[in-house]
Design a protein around this motif. Sequence first.
Motif, mmCIF file in Angstrom:
data_model
loop_
_atom_site.group_PDB
_atom_site.id
_atom_site.type_symbol
_atom_site.label_atom_id
_atom_site.label_comp_id
_atom_site.label_asym_id
_atom_site.label_seq_id
_atom_site.Cartn_x
_atom_site.Cartn_y
_atom_site.Cartn_z
ATOM 1 N N ALA A 1 -12.864 -0.858 13.808
ATOM 2 C CA ALA A 1 -13.445 -2.185 13.612
ATOM 3 C C ALA A 1 -14.316 -2.564 14.801
ATOM 4 C CB ALA A 1 -12.333 -3.202 13.437
ATOM 5 N N LYS A 2 -13.797 -2.346 15.983
ATOM 6 C CA LYS A 2 -14.521 -2.690 17.207
ATOM 7 C C LYS A 2 -15.810 -1.862 17.296
ATOM 8 C CE LYS A 2 -13.820 -4.722 21.467
ATOM 9 N NZ LYS A 2 -13.285 -6.030 21.805
ATOM 10 N N LYS A 3 -15.721 -0.619 16.825
ATOM 11 C CA LYS A 3 -16.893 0.263 16.901
ATOM 12 C C LYS A 3 -18.009 -0.156 15.956
ATOM 13 C CE LYS A 3 -15.301 4.449 18.989
ATOM 14 N NZ LYS A 3 -15.020 5.877 18.885
ATOM 15 N N MET A 4 -17.646 -0.823 14.896
ATOM 16 C CA MET A 4 -18.677 -1.220 13.940
ATOM 17 C C MET A 4 -19.260 -2.592 14.269
ATOM 18 S SD MET A 4 -17.774 0.261 10.252
ATOM 19 C CE MET A 4 -16.110 0.828 10.047
ATOM 20 N N GLN A 5 -18.610 -3.299 15.186
ATOM 21 C CA GLN A 5 -19.060 -4.644 15.528
ATOM 22 C C GLN A 5 -20.386 -4.581 16.282
ATOM 23 O OE1 GLN A 5 -15.707 -6.669 17.098
ATOM 24 N NE2 GLN A 5 -16.978 -8.140 18.193
ATOM 25 N N THR A 6 -21.277 -5.519 16.031
ATOM 26 C CA THR A 6 -22.529 -5.540 16.785
ATOM 27 C C THR A 6 -22.624 -6.828 17.610
ATOM 28 O OG1 THR A 6 -23.786 -6.611 15.019
ATOM 29 C CG2 THR A 6 -23.720 -4.192 15.009
ATOM 30 N N TYR A 7 -23.372 -6.746 18.683
ATOM 31 C CA TYR A 7 -23.521 -7.856 19.623
ATOM 32 C C TYR A 7 -25.015 -8.110 19.838
ATOM 33 C CZ TYR A 7 -18.666 -6.611 20.672
ATOM 34 O OH TYR A 7 -17.334 -6.326 20.575
ATOM 35 N N GLN A 8 -25.390 -9.377 19.830
ATOM 36 C CA GLN A 8 -26.782 -9.715 20.134
ATOM 37 C C GLN A 8 -26.818 -10.612 21.357
ATOM 38 O OE1 GLN A 8 -27.376 -10.887 16.149
ATOM 39 N NE2 GLN A 8 -27.173 -8.695 15.778
ATOM 40 N N TRP A 9 -27.446 -10.099 22.394
ATOM 41 C CA TRP A 9 -27.474 -10.816 23.678
ATOM 42 C C TRP A 9 -28.885 -11.307 23.985
ATOM 43 C CZ3 TRP A 9 -24.196 -8.490 28.260
ATOM 44 C CH2 TRP A 9 -22.841 -8.530 27.912
ATOM 45 N N LYS A 10 -28.913 -12.315 24.856
ATOM 46 C CA LYS A 10 -30.182 -12.799 25.403
ATOM 47 C C LYS A 10 -30.222 -12.524 26.899
ATOM 48 C CE LYS A 10 -31.134 -16.657 22.235
ATOM 49 N NZ LYS A 10 -29.985 -16.683 21.309
ATOM 50 N N LYS B 1 -17.703 -13.331 31.316
ATOM 51 C CA LYS B 1 -16.935 -13.431 30.055
ATOM 52 C C LYS B 1 -17.602 -12.641 28.935
ATOM 53 C CE LYS B 1 -14.792 -17.897 30.912
ATOM 54 N NZ LYS B 1 -15.150 -19.323 30.855
ATOM 55 N N ALA B 2 -18.928 -12.687 28.905
ATOM 56 C CA ALA B 2 -19.641 -11.924 27.877
ATOM 57 C C ALA B 2 -19.363 -10.430 28.076
ATOM 58 C CB ALA B 2 -21.139 -12.193 27.962
ATOM 59 N N TYR B 3 -19.390 -10.005 29.351
ATOM 60 C CA TYR B 3 -19.122 -8.592 29.670
ATOM 61 C C TYR B 3 -17.708 -8.210 29.249
ATOM 62 C CZ TYR B 3 -19.467 -4.301 32.513
ATOM 63 O OH TYR B 3 -19.519 -3.002 32.950
ATOM 64 N N ALA B 4 -16.755 -9.086 29.556
ATOM 65 C CA ALA B 4 -15.354 -8.796 29.242
ATOM 66 C C ALA B 4 -15.120 -8.702 27.735
ATOM 67 C CB ALA B 4 -14.448 -9.868 29.843
ATOM 68 N N SER B 5 -15.964 -9.366 26.952
ATOM 69 C CA SER B 5 -15.762 -9.363 25.498
ATOM 70 C C SER B 5 -16.219 -8.060 24.847
ATOM 71 C CB SER B 5 -16.511 -10.534 24.858
ATOM 72 O OG SER B 5 -17.899 -10.233 24.784
ATOM 73 N N LEU B 6 -16.938 -7.228 25.616
ATOM 74 C CA LEU B 6 -17.452 -5.972 25.056
ATOM 75 C C LEU B 6 -16.397 -4.871 25.108
ATOM 76 C CD1 LEU B 6 -20.956 -5.680 26.797
ATOM 77 C CD2 LEU B 6 -20.498 -6.476 24.466
ATOM 78 N N PRO B 7 -16.438 -3.931 24.169
ATOM 79 C CA PRO B 7 -15.594 -2.737 24.314
ATOM 80 C C PRO B 7 -16.061 -1.919 25.535
ATOM 81 C CG PRO B 7 -17.091 -2.508 22.446
ATOM 82 C CD PRO B 7 -17.247 -3.910 22.946
ATOM 83 N N LYS B 8 -15.153 -1.099 26.041
ATOM 84 C CA LYS B 8 -15.410 -0.390 27.307
ATOM 85 C C LYS B 8 -16.649 0.508 27.262
ATOM 86 C CE LYS B 8 -10.967 -0.385 29.676
ATOM 87 N NZ LYS B 8 -11.289 -1.781 30.072
ATOM 88 N N ASP B 9 -16.913 1.125 26.116
ATOM 89 C CA ASP B 9 -18.086 2.015 26.066
ATOM 90 C C ASP B 9 -19.387 1.231 26.221
ATOM 91 O OD1 ASP B 9 -17.629 0.919 23.531
ATOM 92 O OD2 ASP B 9 -18.426 2.650 22.457
ATOM 93 N N LEU B 10 -19.450 0.025 25.646
ATOM 94 C CA LEU B 10 -20.667 -0.782 25.801
ATOM 95 C C LEU B 10 -20.787 -1.319 27.228
ATOM 96 C CD1 LEU B 10 -20.939 -2.789 22.438
ATOM 97 C CD2 LEU B 10 -22.079 -0.657 23.093
ATOM 98 N N GLN B 11 -19.657 -1.632 27.854
ATOM 99 C CA GLN B 11 -19.705 -2.048 29.268
ATOM 100 C C GLN B 11 -20.300 -0.929 30.120
ATOM 101 O OE1 GLN B 11 -15.629 -3.032 30.221
ATOM 102 N NE2 GLN B 11 -15.819 -5.136 29.449
ATOM 103 N N LYS B 12 -19.846 0.285 29.860
ATOM 104 C CA LYS B 12 -20.337 1.425 30.650
ATOM 105 C C LYS B 12 -21.815 1.684 30.348
ATOM 106 C CE LYS B 12 -18.215 3.494 33.171
ATOM 107 N NZ LYS B 12 -18.155 3.501 34.666
ATOM 108 N N ILE B 13 -22.210 1.507 29.095
ATOM 109 C CA ILE B 13 -23.623 1.679 28.721
ATOM 110 C C ILE B 13 -24.502 0.697 29.498
ATOM 111 C CG2 ILE B 13 -25.199 1.125 26.798
ATOM 112 C CD1 ILE B 13 -23.359 2.839 24.986
#
Lengths: 366, 366
Positions: free
Chosen positions: B35-44, B261-273
């Motif tokens: 589920a987490k892997k399919m979730q998408t995030y849109q940032w500014k 907080k925005a960073y913390a809400s991401l899964p670890k792979d996206l944080q590393k990306i």
Amino acid sequence: MQRILSIVMSSLLAVTVLTGCGKQESQTPSPAVAAKKMQTYQWKLVTSWPKNFPGLGVAPEKFAKLVGEMSAGRLTIQVYGAGELVPGFEVFDTVSQGTVQMGHSGSYYWKGKIPASPIFGAIPFGMTATELNAWLHHGGGLELWQELYKPFGIIPMAGGNSGAQFAGWFKKEINSMADLAGLKMRIPGLGGEVLKRAGAIPITLTGGEIFSSLQSGAIDATEWVGPYNDLAFGFYQAADYYYSSIWHEPGTGLEFLINEKAYASLPKDLQKIIEVAARAVNEDTLDEYNARNNAALQTLIEKHNVQLRTLPDSVLAGLKAHTDEVINEQVAADEDFARVWQSYSAFMKSIRHYHDTTLKAYLNNR
Amino acid sequence: MQRILSIVMSSLLAVTVLTGCGKQESQTPSPAVAAKKMQTYQWKLVTSWPKNFPGLGVAPEKFAKLVGEMSAGRLTIQVYGAGELVPGFEVFDTVSQGTVQMGHSGSYYWKGKIPASPIFGAIPFGMTATELNAWLHHGGGLELWQELYKPFGIIPMAGGNSGAQFAGWFKKEINSMADLAGLKMRIPGLGGEVLKRAGAIPITLTGGEIFSSLQSGAIDATEWVGPYNDLAFGFYQAADYYYSSIWHEPGTGLEFLINEKAYASLPKDLQKIIEVAARAVNEDTLDEYNARNNAALQTLIEKHNVQLRTLPDSVLAGLKAHTDEVINEQVAADEDFARVWQSYSAFMKSIRHYHDTTLKAYLNNR
């Protein structure tokens, strides 16, 4: 299986509703995309360095870790030191044949196959680390490099820079060009060719072979990398004089070698993850060398009583003259060398002008 | 839905069987992970630069592109120029409040809030680009930077380096310290504080405001970045003299600002990306500036008849003396400044010794 999958879908919904930061959307990927996304890849990477050797050997380990983390384990890369799977000088052939998917090495090791290859790593009296990076990434260098490795089925990428290399370790002092005559020195690439003109006997050895050769007297001198790595190999136990003068490798670029077919088999996101991880490691390695070299130099001088020396101007001028001969001969002998040299030397001329105005003036003034 | 999911599973099997290179395995991820892997995030991401401005403005665009590609679209980042969402000097507050998830700016703009912040960007007569990168990533600098931004809920990362900055554009020649008295000059950070000691009037303006101020006579002089950016702004139309001498920003580090907080809400792979993309852009920006600056300098001199000048030694010495005063006062006034300066100056002393032995000697000899 239906039960598991229905749990997947309902918890996907829950996460989408619960998360609080930024806009999020749920997507139902197409079956083929979902399958590709769940697929995992296990790659092998062979190197020309002792396993986990500071800087050189650590760079591919860092790379593998970043790729594993960014891909959430979809692409794992196992790193092998020189001799673990194949000898250090067989990295290129092994990646070319596809026996392993990746390698980490120095481009000048392949000058027998590709005469122009040293230009992508280090050229005597050539560009510094930051200048080389600028040429590779914004001056057309990388495109030429990729073109030259393509017939071997290899995609090269910059794989770290060890910075300015010291002239090396000598059992006797070098006071004139005459002192170079007959000197058996471990030095690869075009630097070796230059020393040959000066009457020395250049010898190519991998890192792991150097110390014992120096200690036994099989060689009279060696260059390796810089204080951080040279301290790790303990060369101070086998030679008294350490020459700092930079001439043969003013900023040595390392390389990642990627089997083209293995790369093509990856989905686009994993390809990009490899490319960006390589780029990050490229800077990180230079940052680490710059940070560690001075402390190591102090240790060599203060703890191990190493005699730090600089080459006399006459020796540097002599080596420069031989460098021009070597490069002119390579340009005449090999079309690809001529083409790559044209790009490299034009860029160097331009960036030297800029750095004379800025960096050099600043370092002399500050 | 069951039909779709059974197609997913069978095509997963097909891909696993068909692919030829490297070992591959199929995995059934846990429901939560899937589920987490399919979730998408849109940032500014908001910046202090004009939209798509060469170097500075392009860096966050490159970053956003890399993140989008590495995450296969799971994290998309929309980049806004100064004034599009918020003014250029409100980047820090906007990210701190979480109104947007990210920013791209220069740390010295926040010295009113965090007196030590300029040290992470550029210090007069301080470290060069590669030295700053070495301190940040292997000398403890980044850890101190993260600590100082933490009370504001911001995670900083190095966001590119524009290299050595020219002393700037002047309507009259500078032949002595006396010529600086009363001079209205656009210059931010500690460089501005130093010029104030010399009797000048430092003014802080964002990029977009400088040209008109220089042309109207509201300011007598300005520094901006270097030839690549200064040409783009057309300063040669408003001031005749261009001073190359590096003193106030010997290698200016930019910054990515990330809402914690925005960073913390991401899964670890996206944080590393995010982390690795920032690092890759950090090098790429320096590579680009190094590659472009000289061509731009030639254009300024040859096409636009700009008079290239260097500051007299007496002026550089005067500015250096004022720099020492400013830094000593900051050390006395602010505990954090003192602590960060201790780390920075100790590292600089060590790496200067190393670069005097290597890079400086090489640039003077080659």
